[in-house]
Design a protein around this motif. Structure first.
Motif, PDB file in Angstrom:
ATOM      1  N   ILE A  39      76.811  17.104  58.317  1.00 19.56           N
ATOM      2  CA  ILE A  39      75.780  18.388  58.532  1.00 19.56           C
ATOM      3  C   ILE A  39      75.815  19.196  59.864  1.00 19.56           C
ATOM      4  O   ILE A  39      76.059  18.432  60.819  1.00 19.56           O
ATOM      5  N   SER A  40      76.281  20.576  59.588  1.00 16.84           N
ATOM      6  CA  SER A  40      76.504  21.385  60.711  1.00 16.84           C
ATOM      7  C   SER A  40      75.225  22.415  60.606  1.00 16.84           C
ATOM      8  O   SER A  40      75.059  23.002  59.618  1.00 16.84           O
ATOM      9  N   CYS A  41      74.733  22.438  61.651  1.00 15.38           N
ATOM     10  CA  CYS A  41      73.504  23.543  61.959  1.00 15.38           C
ATOM     11  C   CYS A  41      74.006  24.617  62.734  1.00 15.38           C
ATOM     12  O   CYS A  41      74.473  24.433  64.020  1.00 15.38           O
ATOM     13  N   ILE A  42      74.115  25.687  62.134  1.00 13.09           N
ATOM     14  CA  ILE A  42      74.697  26.836  62.805  1.00 13.09           C
ATOM     15  C   ILE A  42      73.542  27.886  63.001  1.00 13.09           C
ATOM     16  O   ILE A  42      72.942  28.382  62.053  1.00 13.09           O
ATOM     17  N   ASN A  43      73.589  28.689  64.183  1.00 12.69           N
ATOM     18  CA  ASN A  43      72.605  29.834  64.518  1.00 12.69           C
ATOM     19  C   ASN A  43      73.548  31.045  65.040  1.00 12.69           C
ATOM     20  O   ASN A  43      73.861  31.143  66.166  1.00 12.69           O
ATOM     21  N   LEU A  44      74.072  31.859  64.012  1.00 11.15           N
ATOM     22  CA  LEU A  44      74.748  33.033  64.158  1.00 11.15           C
ATOM     23  C   LEU A  44      74.093  33.875  64.956  1.00 11.15           C
ATOM     24  O   LEU A  44      72.957  34.229  65.053  1.00 11.15           O
ATOM     25  N   GLN A  45      75.052  34.737  65.821  1.00 10.55           N
ATOM     26  CA  GLN A  45      74.469  35.884  66.593  1.00 10.55           C
ATOM     27  C   GLN A  45      73.465  35.408  67.675  1.00 10.55           C
ATOM     28  O   GLN A  45      72.420  35.979  68.124  1.00 10.55           O
ATOM     29  N   SER A  46      73.831  34.184  68.119  1.00 16.23           N
ATOM     30  CA  SER A  46      73.190  33.530  69.466  1.00 16.23           C
ATOM     31  C   SER A  46      73.920  32.803  70.207  1.00 16.23           C
ATOM     32  O   SER A  46      75.141  32.552  69.665  1.00 16.23           O
ATOM     33  N   SER A  47      73.671  32.532  71.391  1.00 13.43           N
ATOM     34  CA  SER A  47      74.589  31.878  72.170  1.00 13.43           C
ATOM     35  C   SER A  47      74.280  30.079  72.287  1.00 13.43           C
ATOM     36  O   SER A  47      74.961  29.402  72.888  1.00 13.43           O
ATOM     37  N   GLU A  48      73.366  29.682  71.229  1.00  8.89           N
ATOM     38  CA  GLU A  48      73.191  28.368  71.366  1.00  8.89           C
ATOM     39  C   GLU A  48      74.326  27.567  70.631  1.00  8.89           C
ATOM     40  O   GLU A  48      75.094  28.016  69.732  1.00  8.89           O
ATOM     41  N   PRO A  49      74.498  26.209  71.106  1.00 13.49           N
ATOM     42  CA  PRO A  49      75.553  25.514  70.447  1.00 13.49           C
ATOM     43  C   PRO A  49      75.190  24.913  68.967  1.00 13.49           C
ATOM     44  O   PRO A  49      74.250  24.999  68.560  1.00 13.49           O
ATOM     45  N   GLU A  50      76.286  24.617  68.337  1.00 18.41           N
ATOM     46  CA  GLU A  50      76.151  24.191  67.048  1.00 18.41           C
ATOM     47  C   GLU A  50      75.733  22.783  67.164  1.00 18.41           C
ATOM     48  O   GLU A  50      75.742  22.216  68.100  1.00 18.41           O
ATOM     49  N   PHE A  51      74.978  22.342  66.249  1.00 13.23           N
ATOM     50  CA  PHE A  51      74.592  20.761  66.309  1.00 13.23           C
ATOM     51  C   PHE A  51      75.171  20.049  64.721  1.00 13.23           C
ATOM     52  O   PHE A  51      74.843  20.549  63.933  1.00 13.23           O
ATOM     53  N   HIS A  52      75.926  18.925  65.114  1.00 10.58           N
ATOM     54  CA  HIS A  52      76.574  18.329  63.981  1.00 10.58           C
ATOM     55  C   HIS A  52      76.052  16.787  63.995  1.00 10.58           C
ATOM     56  O   HIS A  52      75.940  16.224  65.084  1.00 10.58           O
ATOM     57  N   PHE A  53      76.150  16.292  62.730  1.00 12.76           N
ATOM     58  CA  PHE A  53      75.773  15.060  62.603  1.00 12.76           C
ATOM     59  C   PHE A  53      75.887  14.596  61.123  1.00 12.76           C
ATOM     60  O   PHE A  53      76.533  15.375  60.267  1.00 12.76           O
ATOM     61  N   ASN A  54      76.240  13.234  60.835  1.00 10.31           N
ATOM     62  CA  ASN A  54      76.431  12.678  59.535  1.00 10.31           C
ATOM     63  C   ASN A  54      75.032  12.115  59.182  1.00 10.31           C
ATOM     64  O   ASN A  54      74.356  11.562  59.986  1.00 10.31           O
ATOM     65  N   LEU A  55      74.878  11.559  57.805  1.00  8.13           N
ATOM     66  CA  LEU A  55      73.569  11.184  57.474  1.00  8.13           C
ATOM     67  C   LEU A  55      73.372   9.848  58.160  1.00  8.13           C
ATOM     68  O   LEU A  55      72.090   9.429  58.215  1.00  8.13           O
ATOM     69  N   ASP A  56      74.389   8.953  58.278  1.00  5.17           N
ATOM     70  CA  ASP A  56      74.450   7.748  58.952  1.00  5.17           C
ATOM     71  C   ASP A  56      73.663   7.994  60.389  1.00  5.17           C
ATOM     72  O   ASP A  56      73.017   7.143  60.755  1.00  5.17           O
ATOM     73  N   ASP A  57      73.688   8.841  61.074  1.00  5.21           N
ATOM     74  CA  ASP A  57      73.515   9.065  62.164  1.00  5.21           C
ATOM     75  C   ASP A  57      71.892   9.076  62.631  1.00  5.21           C
ATOM     76  O   ASP A  57      71.575   8.827  63.530  1.00  5.21           O
ATOM     77  N   LYS A  58      71.516   9.504  61.555  1.00  6.44           N
ATOM     78  CA  LYS A  58      69.773   9.577  61.614  1.00  6.44           C
ATOM     79  C   LYS A  58      69.139   8.647  60.856  1.00  6.44           C
ATOM     80  O   LYS A  58      67.804   8.712  61.050  1.00  6.44           O
ATOM     81  N   LYS A  59      69.578   7.726  60.441  1.00  4.98           N
ATOM     82  CA  LYS A  59      68.949   6.760  59.384  1.00  4.98           C
ATOM     83  C   LYS A  59      68.212   5.945  60.305  1.00  4.98           C
ATOM     84  O   LYS A  59      67.068   5.524  60.200  1.00  4.98           O
ATOM     85  N   HIS A  60      68.703   5.417  61.465  1.00  5.35           N
ATOM     86  CA  HIS A  60      67.930   4.289  62.390  1.00  5.35           C
ATOM     87  C   HIS A  60      67.362   4.986  63.801  1.00  5.35           C
ATOM     88  O   HIS A  60      66.964   4.118  64.636  1.00  5.35           O
ATOM     89  N   CYS A  61      67.225   6.385  63.781  1.00  5.69           N
ATOM     90  CA  CYS A  61      66.821   6.905  65.074  1.00  5.69           C
ATOM     91  C   CYS A  61      65.290   6.905  65.143  1.00  5.69           C
ATOM     92  O   CYS A  61      64.713   6.990  64.076  1.00  5.69           O
ATOM     93  N   GLN A  62      64.840   6.675  66.126  1.00  3.90           N
ATOM     94  CA  GLN A  62      63.311   6.728  66.692  1.00  3.90           C
ATOM     95  C   GLN A  62      63.121   7.646  67.683  1.00  3.90           C
ATOM     96  O   GLN A  62      63.892   7.888  68.763  1.00  3.90           O
ATOM     97  N   SER A  63      61.756   8.238  67.620  1.00  3.81           N
ATOM     98  CA  SER A  63      61.552   9.094  68.539  1.00  3.81           C
ATOM     99  C   SER A  63      60.442   8.503  69.753  1.00  3.81           C
ATOM    100  O   SER A  63      59.690   7.483  69.086  1.00  3.81           O
ATOM    101  N   GLU A  64      60.570   8.779  71.032  1.00  2.00           N
ATOM    102  CA  GLU A  64      59.847   8.291  71.903  1.00  2.00           C
ATOM    103  C   GLU A  64      58.846   9.618  72.203  1.00  2.00           C
ATOM    104  O   GLU A  64      59.432  10.660  71.931  1.00  2.00           O
ATOM    105  N   PHE A  65      57.598   9.454  72.510  1.00  2.00           N
ATOM    106  CA  PHE A  65      56.531  10.549  72.692  1.00  2.00           C
ATOM    107  C   PHE A  65      56.132  10.748  74.156  1.00  2.00           C
ATOM    108  O   PHE A  65      56.075   9.754  74.647  1.00  2.00           O
ATOM    109  N   SER A  66      55.511  11.747  74.214  1.00  2.00           N
ATOM    110  CA  SER A  66      55.013  12.053  75.659  1.00  2.00           C
ATOM    111  C   SER A  66      54.174  13.343  75.493  1.00  2.00           C
ATOM    112  O   SER A  66      54.347  14.094  74.602  1.00  2.00           O
ATOM    113  N   ALA A  67      53.258  13.543  76.526  1.00  2.00           N
ATOM    114  CA  ALA A  67      52.668  14.737  76.757  1.00  2.00           C
ATOM    115  C   ALA A  67      53.650  15.851  77.321  1.00  2.00           C
ATOM    116  O   ALA A  67      54.600  15.309  77.813  1.00  2.00           O
TER     117      ALA A  67
END
Length: 382
Positions: A241-269
């Motif tokens: 999966i590629s996330c693209i934001n045209l007409q911006s200077s932001e980098p593309e973001f790429h990953f495959n579905l396996d990448d996000k299966k076991h990810c966890q977030s840590e939290f903070s104020a």
């Protein structure tokens, strides 16, 4: 409107900045062309100026408004063409032909299928003006597939997103054609299939419903998601999966579905830096992966905003340097760009309550973290 004579073209050029409502009340100066048709051409030129400037020229003919609205922009069409090349290209749902014009530039033989006779005549005329050649076939997609014996290097299609009552539909099975039903047929005549879908399509439903997904592009323009592209090609791998934001200077973001299966977030104020992903990333649903990949803390399970004490680079979204303030410290008449995420009040309500104005160079970010609600004042970093 089958052609554009010199006098008609002069009239269109001369009235590009005229009041169109007033024009509609006047009689057409040309017996063979109604004033409604002339105004439609003027509207088309105005749309083309921003949406597809390569068509903002003399002798181009524009279709009704609905066809203009449904057509891809030049930016998104031009983006697509970089990934595909070969000998034979076919667009099974040509429409106004913007995607076909760009995608077909790396192919030798081009076939365009369109069931709307008048629309196909317009595309044929415009391609002659643009000095481009194709096989134009006025036929329903289903009838073409039933009788076709040819093979192609790439099939492109953009299914209709309205039902028989002209209501918008978003599920794959409700589109016309039904991609789920014809995907085997398509695979029999081409090893590569590219499908344009609504920005509202559910990504998980998409992955579950279609076979052989090789890649998905989520394409935004200036942070507004415009379309989801699905590329079908036989593969053993999980879809990328590629996330693209045209007409911006932001980098593309790429990953495959396996990448996000076991990810966890840590939290903070909130800390010194706040990160808001662009909407193509948010559409992907990779919220925990963003946190893990960039080493950022998330504010709340339902607040898809991230934070860090040290600034990280190359983030696919906006980065703010902020400090927290007490809501009582917000002064009447101050000017802010207001952003709210998972917060009890909407921007208009915050404006009214604190008697502040929109705009200026600073941002007021109202967010919820696991520890409560926060007001952050900051500046957007380049």
């Amino acid at each position: 409107m089958k052609s554009v004579g010199n006098k008609i073209q002069y009239f269109i050029d001369a009235n590009l900045h005229a009041d169109l409502h007033s024009l509609l009340l006047k009689k057409s100066p040309f017996p063979e062309v109604s004033m409604q048709e002339l105004v439609q051409q003027i509207k088309g030129r105005k749309v083309a100026e921003k949406k597809f400037p390569f068509l903002n020229q003399e002798n181009i003919i524009f279709p009704p408004n609905l066809n203009l609205e449904q057509a891809s922009s030049q930016d998104t069409a031009d983006f697509k063409k970089q990934f595909f090349k070969g000998k034979k290209f076919i667009d099974l749902t040509c429409g106004f032909g913007i995607d076909a014009y760009f995608l077909s530039q790396n192919f030798e033989e081009i076939t365009l299928i369109e069931q709307n006779t008048e629309l196909l005549d317009i595309v044929k005329h415009n391609w002659e003006v643009l000095d481009r050649k194709a096989n134009f076939i006025n036929q329903k997609l289903e009838d073409f597939l039933k009788n076709n014996k040819e093979h192609f290097d790439l099939i492109y299609l953009d299914p209709a997103r309205r039902d028989n009552h002209n209501r918008k539909v978003f599920l794959l099975e409700d589109l016309s054609p039904n991609i789920i039903e014809i995907q085997e047929q398509l695979s029999d005549i081409s090893p590569e299939i590219l499908i344009k879908l609504s920005p509202l399509i559910d990504i998980q439903h998409l992955v579950y419903s279609l076979k052989n997904i090789y890649k998905i592009w989520i394409i935004a323009v200036k942070n507004e998601v415009k379309e989801v592209l699905v590329y079908l090609k036989k593969t053993e791998n999980q879809p990328e999966i590629s996330c693209i934001n045209l007409q911006s200077s932001e980098p593309e973001f790429h990953f495959n579905l396996d990448d996000k299966k076991h990810c966890q977030s840590e939290f903070s104020a909130p800390k010194k830096y706040i990160y808001i992903p662009n909407n193509s990333v948010l559409k992907s649903g990779a919220f925990n992966l963003v946190s893990e990949k960039f080493g950022l803390r998330k504010l709340h399970q339902n607040t898809h905003i991230y934070t860090s004490e040290e600034k990280i680079e190359h983030f696919p979204g906006r980065i703010f340097e902020t400090e927290e303030i007490n809501s009582k410290a917000i002064k009447k008449g101050e000017q802010f760009n207001i952003i709210t995420k998972n917060f009890p009040l909407k921007p208009e309500e915050i404006k009214k309550k604190h008697k502040i104005k929109d705009g200026g160079n600073h941002y007021l970010i109202a967010v919820k973290s696991l520890s409560g609600n926060h007001f952050l004042v900051g500046k957007l970093l380049d």
